[in-house]
Scaffold this motif. Structure first.
Motif, PDB file in Angstrom:
ATOM      1  N   LYS A  30      -4.100  -1.660  -8.127  1.00 50.04           N
ATOM      2  CA  LYS A  30      -5.156  -0.653  -8.020  1.00 50.04           C
ATOM      3  C   LYS A  30      -4.503   0.703  -7.864  1.00 50.04           C
ATOM      4  O   LYS A  30      -3.926   0.999  -6.812  1.00 50.04           O
ATOM      5  CB  LYS A  30      -6.013  -0.936  -6.779  1.00 50.04           C
ATOM      6  N   GLY A  31      -4.545   1.490  -8.902  1.00 51.77           N
ATOM      7  CA  GLY A  31      -3.992   2.840  -8.827  1.00 51.77           C
ATOM      8  C   GLY A  31      -5.102   3.824  -8.499  1.00 51.77           C
ATOM      9  O   GLY A  31      -6.212   3.696  -8.990  1.00 51.77           O
ATOM     10  N   ILE A  32      -4.797   4.772  -7.645  1.00 53.92           N
ATOM     11  CA  ILE A  32      -5.767   5.812  -7.297  1.00 53.92           C
ATOM     12  C   ILE A  32      -5.071   7.151  -7.464  1.00 53.92           C
ATOM     13  O   ILE A  32      -4.069   7.411  -6.799  1.00 53.92           O
ATOM     14  CB  ILE A  32      -6.237   5.653  -5.849  1.00 53.92           C
ATOM     15  N   VAL A  59       0.882  -1.155   0.000  1.00 54.51           N
ATOM     16  CA  VAL A  59       0.000   0.000   0.000  1.00 54.51           C
ATOM     17  C   VAL A  59       0.922   1.208   0.000  1.00 54.51           C
ATOM     18  O   VAL A  59       1.636   1.459   0.963  1.00 54.51           O
ATOM     19  CB  VAL A  59      -0.923   0.011   1.235  1.00 54.51           C
ATOM     20  N   GLU A  60       0.956   1.895  -1.118  1.00 57.03           N
ATOM     21  CA  GLU A  60       1.892   3.003  -1.288  1.00 57.03           C
ATOM     22  C   GLU A  60       1.103   4.303  -1.267  1.00 57.03           C
ATOM     23  O   GLU A  60       0.322   4.567  -2.171  1.00 57.03           O
ATOM     24  CB  GLU A  60       2.582   2.887  -2.659  1.00 57.03           C
ATOM     25  N   THR A  61       1.300   5.084  -0.235  1.00 50.62           N
ATOM     26  CA  THR A  61       0.576   6.362  -0.211  1.00 50.62           C
ATOM     27  C   THR A  61       1.522   7.555  -0.099  1.00 50.62           C
ATOM     28  O   THR A  61       1.129   8.669  -0.341  1.00 50.62           O
ATOM     29  CB  THR A  61      -0.415   6.444   0.971  1.00 50.62           C
ATOM     30  N   SER A  93      -1.238  -4.610  -5.165  1.00 52.82           N
ATOM     31  CA  SER A  93      -0.756  -3.255  -4.929  1.00 52.82           C
ATOM     32  C   SER A  93      -1.868  -2.219  -4.945  1.00 52.82           C
ATOM     33  O   SER A  93      -2.756  -2.249  -5.786  1.00 52.82           O
ATOM     34  CB  SER A  93       0.264  -2.904  -6.017  1.00 52.82           C
ATOM     35  N   VAL A  94      -1.803  -1.321  -3.982  1.00 51.69           N
ATOM     36  CA  VAL A  94      -2.607  -0.108  -4.035  1.00 51.69           C
ATOM     37  C   VAL A  94      -1.623   1.052  -4.034  1.00 51.69           C
ATOM     38  O   VAL A  94      -0.791   1.150  -3.134  1.00 51.69           O
ATOM     39  CB  VAL A  94      -3.514   0.045  -2.799  1.00 51.69           C
ATOM     40  N   ALA A  95      -1.679   1.874  -5.039  1.00 54.57           N
ATOM     41  CA  ALA A  95      -0.797   3.038  -5.065  1.00 54.57           C
ATOM     42  C   ALA A  95      -1.659   4.283  -5.171  1.00 54.57           C
ATOM     43  O   ALA A  95      -2.443   4.430  -6.104  1.00 54.57           O
ATOM     44  CB  ALA A  95       0.167   2.950  -6.235  1.00 54.57           C
TER      45      ALA A  95
END
Ligand SMILES: Nc1ncnc2c1ncn2[C@@H]1O[C@H](COP(=O)(O)OP(=O)(O)O)[C@@H](O)[C@H]1O
Ligand SMILES: [Mg+2]
Lengths: 489, 248
Positions: A369-371, A313-315, A339-341
Motif C-alpha cells: 500500500k503506497g501513500i 510501515v515506512e514513513t 507494506s505501507v510506505a
C-alpha cells in the motif's frame, strides 16, 4: 607489532586532531572520516573480533571497492561521498540540546501525539544527560528488561547484540552470517559487511515458541547502532519468533547514510515474523536533510513448510531503498510481504519485495500500500520468480497506490518471471485518491481535515496494519496520520 | 423564543450556476420542519450548505445557528456544535469499521467541545444500545463504513450515527428513500426519539409517507431554489394529492 596494533596506532594518530581526543570510553571513541582498510581493521579491533571475522570484513571491503553504486531505482539524490562519512562511533556534528526547551517544538509535538512520556522524549531528542537505555525507561527499564532476559534464557532463546554473539556463539554466527545476503550481494550490503558496527542476533532453538515478541526496545545498547546495523535471526526447526524492529518515535540522528543488512533463516516448520516501523528523519518540507536508507533485508525459508513474513510501515527517511525478500527454498514454504510506505513533501521511496520460488508447493503473498502526498515519489518494485523445479507455486500480489493531491507520483514496477507452467500468479493493482465526498463525510461527523485524511488512510492500510502486533499497530496508526500532516490544503 | 436556525435570503452557487436563490427559513428549538420539493429543486444543496460542504458557495445571505454565524464555521466545528447531516448518499470508507468511525468522530466532537473522550466500554454500551434499537446488528457495526451496504442499510446506519452523536439540529436528507415499510417505522422511531424541547429536526423528503410517522410542525415547499409555500402538516397531504406543480 601486529597488523591490528599498528592500525590502531595509526588511527589514533589521525584522530588525535579531534576535539574529544582519544579515550577508552566507548562513548567518545571514533575513527576519522573516510574508509580504508585501516578503518575496517580498527572497527574489528574495537569489537575485539576473532581473526576470521576481520578477514571476512576485509574481503568485503576489497569487493566493495570494485563495485559501482546502483542507479536503477527511481530515486534522485546527490552523489554520496563515501570518504566524507564516519564509519565508527561518529561524533555528533552538533552538540545535543541542553534541555527539552531547546528541542524543535515540531518534534516535541509529534512525540506528544504519539503519547511518549517526557523522560523518554528527552532521550529520543538527544538531550544531554538523558539516560542511556533509551526506550526501556518506559517499561521501568531495569526490572522489565531483566525479567525479560531471564524468561528468554529459561527457554534457551538467544537474544543479544551481534558483537556479543560473535564471542558467545561463534559457531552459529560463523555458520549463518552472510549465507542469505552474500557479501557480494549489492553495493550497500557489501559496504555493510566491511563496516557494520553492531546489531541484533537471535537464535530460537528447536521446537521453541518464543514466549514474547522480541523488540529492540529491550536490547541494551540498542541505540547508536543505527548506521550500519547487522541483524541475524535463526529459527531452528519447529520454532516461532516475532521480532519488532524500530520505533514509532522519530529518531534524532546525525548520520545521513544508513545501510543495514538483515538476514533471516527459517529451518523446517519454523516461522519468523519480522515487523518494522521506520520513522527516521525525512528531511524538511523542501527536502533538506533527511536520512538515506539503503537496506538489504532477506529471509531464507530453508526448511520444509517454513514461513517468513515481513511487515513494514515506512514513513521516514528522505530516501528509502528497500526490498525485504523471501527465498522459498524448502518445499511448502511460505513468504509474505505486507507494506505501507508513506511519502510526503520531498521524500522518495523505492520499495517492494522479491519472492523467489525454488521449492515445490511454495506460496507467496504480497500486499503493498503506497501513500504519496506533497511532492513525493513512491515506487513499488517487486519481483516474483518461479524456478523450473518449483511445481504448483502460488503467488498473490496486490499493489495499491493512494494519491493525496496532484503533485506527487506513484509508480508500480512488477517483474514476473515464471519458468514452471504449473504456477498460478495473480496480480492486482489499483490507484486511488481520497475523494472529496469522503473528506466531507468525515468532517461533517466532526473530524478536522487531518483527522479525516488519517482515518481514511488507516482504513486503506488496514490489511497491512492488522499484521502488526497489537501495540505496535496502535502506534503505527497514529504515525500514519502524523506523517501526512500538512498534506491537505 | 430565540431561533435555533435562522436562514435569511440564502443564495448558493456551484460551478455550473446558482441553485438556491433567496431561501428564508426559521426553526425554533423543539420543532420539526419538513421540506418537500421536486427532484433538482435544491433540497440536498440546502442540506449540504448547512453542513458546510465546500463544493457549495454561499454568494449571498446569512445563516444564524444558536446565535452564531454558522457559515463562518468549518464542517467539523458545526458538527461539534450539534449540527448533524443525515446524508442522502452515505459515503463508503473501506477498512474503517462503523464502530471505529463512530467512536473516533464522537470523541473528536467531544474534544472540540472541551469534553473528556468516552472510554471504550462506555462507548460500546452506547453504540450497542442504539444499534439494537435501529435493528442494526453488531456484525454490521464491525463492517467497514457503508461498504457493501444496501441503500436501506446505509440509511439505518446514518440513524445509528445520529442516535449515538445525539445532535441538536438534525438535517435528514431523504432518509426515508430506499426503505421498505418496516424499516421506515424503525427509522421513524429513531427520529422521534430525538425529538425534544431543545432540539430541532429538518426533514427533507420527497414523499408524504415519512410524515405519517414523524409528524412535522411545519411543512415547506421548495421550488427552484426558494421556499414557495409554508404551512402545517395538511400541506404535505395536499402536495401528495395534487402534485408539486399545482401547489407551488
Ligand atoms: N455537486 C453538484 N455538481 C453539479 N450539479 C449539482 C451538484 N449538486 C447539485 N447540483 C445540481 O443542482 C440542482 C439541485 O440539486 P439538489 O440540491 O441535489 O436537488 P434535490 O436534492 O432537491 O434533488 C440540480 O440541478 C443538480 O443537478
Ligand atoms: Mg437530494
Amino acid at each position: 607489532m601486529s597488523a591490528t596494533a599498528e592500525t590502531k596506532d595509526r588511527v589514533a594518530e589521525l584522530a588525535g586532531a579531534y576535539k574529544h581526543g582519544w579515550s577508552t570510553d566507548i562513548e567518545s571513541v571514533f575513527a576519522p572520516k573516510g574508509l580504508n582498510e585501516d578503518i575496517v581493521r580498527y572497527i574489528s579491533e574495537k569489537q575485539n573480533e576473532p581473526e576470521w571475522l576481520l578477514e571476512w570484513r576485509l574481503k568485503a571491503f576489497a569487493m566493495w571497492q570494485k563495485l559501482e553504486e546502483p542507479d536503477w531505482a527511481m530515486l534522485n539524490y546527490p552523489p554520496i561521498d563515501y570518504q566524507d562519512i564516519y564509519y565508527y562511533a561518529a561524533p555528533k556534528t552538533k552538540e545535543g540540546p541542553n534541555s527539552l526547551d531547546e528541542v524543535d517544538p515540531e518534534l516535541l509535538r509529534t512525540y506528544e501525539k504519539l503519547g511518549i512520556p517526557i523522560a523518554e522524549q528527552a532521550v529520543l531528542a538527544g538531550v544531554k544527560g538523558a539516560p542511556k537505555v533509551a526506550v526501556d525507561a518506559v517499561f521501568d527499564s531495569v526490572s522489565v528488561a531483566t525479567t525479560y532476559r531471564e524468561e528468554l534464557k529459561r527457554v534457551g532463546v538467544v537474544f543479544m547484540s551481534i558483537s556479543e554473539a560473535v564471542h558467545e556463539h561463534p559457531e552459529l554466527v560463523k555458520k549463518y552470517l552472510g549465507t542469505v545476503v552474500p557479501q557480494r550481494d549489492n553495493y550497500f550490503a557489501t559496504l555493510n559487511c566491511a563496516v557494520f558496527s553492531d546489531g541484533t542476533f537471535v537464535y530460537i532453538p528447536k521446537g521453541v515458541r518464543c514466549p514474547m515478541e522480541l523488540s529492540t526496545y529491550f536490547r541494551i545498547n540498542a541505540e547508536n547502532t543505527g548506521q550500519f546495523e547487522r541483524t541475524l535471526i535463526i529459527a531452528d526447526e519447529g520454532s516461532y519468533v516475532s521480532y519488532l524492529e524500530g520505533c514509532t518515535a522519530p529518531m534524532r540522528d546525525e548520520n545521513q547514510l544508513h545501510a543495514a543488512v538483515v538476514e533471516l533463516i527459517a529451518l523446517d516448520d519454523a516461522e519468523i515474523k519480522y515487523s518494522t516501523v521506520q520513522n527516521w528523519y525525512p528531511g524538511d518540507k523542501d527536502g533538506k536533510g533527511g536520512i538515506y536508507n539503503f537496506v538489504t533485508k532477506r529471509g531464507l525459508c530453508r526448511g520444509r513448510n517454513s514461513k517468513i513474513s515481513w511487515t513494514q510501515v515506512e514513513t521516514g527517511s528522505a530516501i528509502t531503498w528497500k526490498y525485504p525478500s523471501c527465498i522459498l527454498e524448502g518445499d511448502g514454504s511460505v513468504g509474505e510481504f505486507y507494506s505501507v510506505a508513506v511519502t510526503n513533501n520531498r521524500q522518495q521511496a523505492d520499495t517492494g519485495t522479491k519472492m523467489i520460488h525454488i521449492g515445490k508447493n511454495t506460496r507467496s503473498k504480497i500486499i503493498s500500500k503506497g501513500i504519496s502526498a506533497g511532492h513525493s515519489s513512491n515506487t513499488y518494485r517487486g519481483l516474483v520468480r518461479v524456478l523450473g523445479g518449483a511445481d504448483d507455486v502460488r503467488n498473490f500480489t496486490q499493489c495499491d497506490s493512494l494519491l493525496l493531491g496532484d503533485t506527487c507520483a506513484a509508480h508500480t514496477v512488477p517483474y514476473i518471471e515464471v519458468r514452471n507452467p504449473t504456477a498460478q500468479i495473480e496480480h492486482e493493482a489499483t490507484t486511488s485518491k481520497i475523494s472529496d465526498d469522503q473528506m466531507f463525510y468525515c468532517m461533517a461527523r466532526g473530524l478536522d481535515p487531518e483527522e479525516a485524511v488519517a482515518i481514511v488512510v488507516n482504513g486503506y492500510a488496514k490489511e497491512v496494519l492488522r499484521e502488526l502486533p497489537m501495540e505496535f499497530a496502535v502506534e503505527a496508526q497514529a504515525l500514519l496520520g502524523i506523517s501526512l500532516e500538512g498534506s491537505v490544503g | 423564543m430565540t431561533q435555533m436556525l435562522d436562514i435569511k435570503n440564502l443564495h448558493v452557487a456551484i460551478e455550473d450556476g446558482t441553485i438556491l436563490k433567496g431561501l428564508d427559513l426559521k426553526i425554533k428549538p423543539g420543532e420539526v420542519h419538513a421540506i418537500m420539493g421536486p427532484n433538482g429543486s435544491g433540497k440536498s444543496t440546502l442540506a449540504a450548505t448547512l453542513a458546510g460542504n465546500p463544493a457549495y458557495e454561499v454568494t449571498k445571505g446569512k445563516v444564524t445557528y444558536l446565535g452564531e454565524d454558522l457559515l463562518a464555521l468549518e464542517p467539523h466545528e458545526r458538527a461539534a456544535k450539534g449540527v448533524f447531516l443525515g446524508f442522502q448518499y452515505p459515503v463508503e470508507i473501506p477498512g474503517v469499521s462503523n464502530l471505529n468511525f463512530l467512536r473516533t468522530t464522537l470523541n473528536a466532537q467531544r474534544r472540540l467541545r472541551g469534553e473528556e473522550p468516552l472510554d471504550g466500554a462506555t462507548f460500546m454500551k452506547l453504540a450497542r444500545e442504539k444499534a439494537e434499537k435501529l435493528g442494526v446488528s453488531m456484525d454490521m457495526m464491525k463492517r467497514s463504513v457503508n461498504v457493501g451496504f444496501s441503500g436501506g442499510e446505509k440509511k439505518r446506519n446514518e440513524m445509528v450515527q445520529m442516535a449515538v452523536i445525539d445532535p441538536k439540529l438534525a438535517i435528514l436528507d431523504e432518509t426515508d428513500s430506499g426503505l421498505d415499510i418496516d424499516a421506515l417505522k424503525v427509522v421513524s422511531d429513531g427520529i422521534n426519539a430525538l425529538r425534544g424541547a431543545d432540539r430541532a429536526i429538518l426533514l427533507i423528503t420527497h414523499y408524504q409517507r415519512l410524515l405519517d410517522y414523524v409528524k412535522p410542525d411545519h411543512v415547506h415547499v421548495l421550488d427552484d431554489g426558494r421556499i414557495t409555500r409554508s404551512g402545517g402538516p395538511e400541506l404535505a397531504r395536499e402536495l401528495e394529492e395534487k402534485g408539486y406543480q399545482a401547489v407551488a
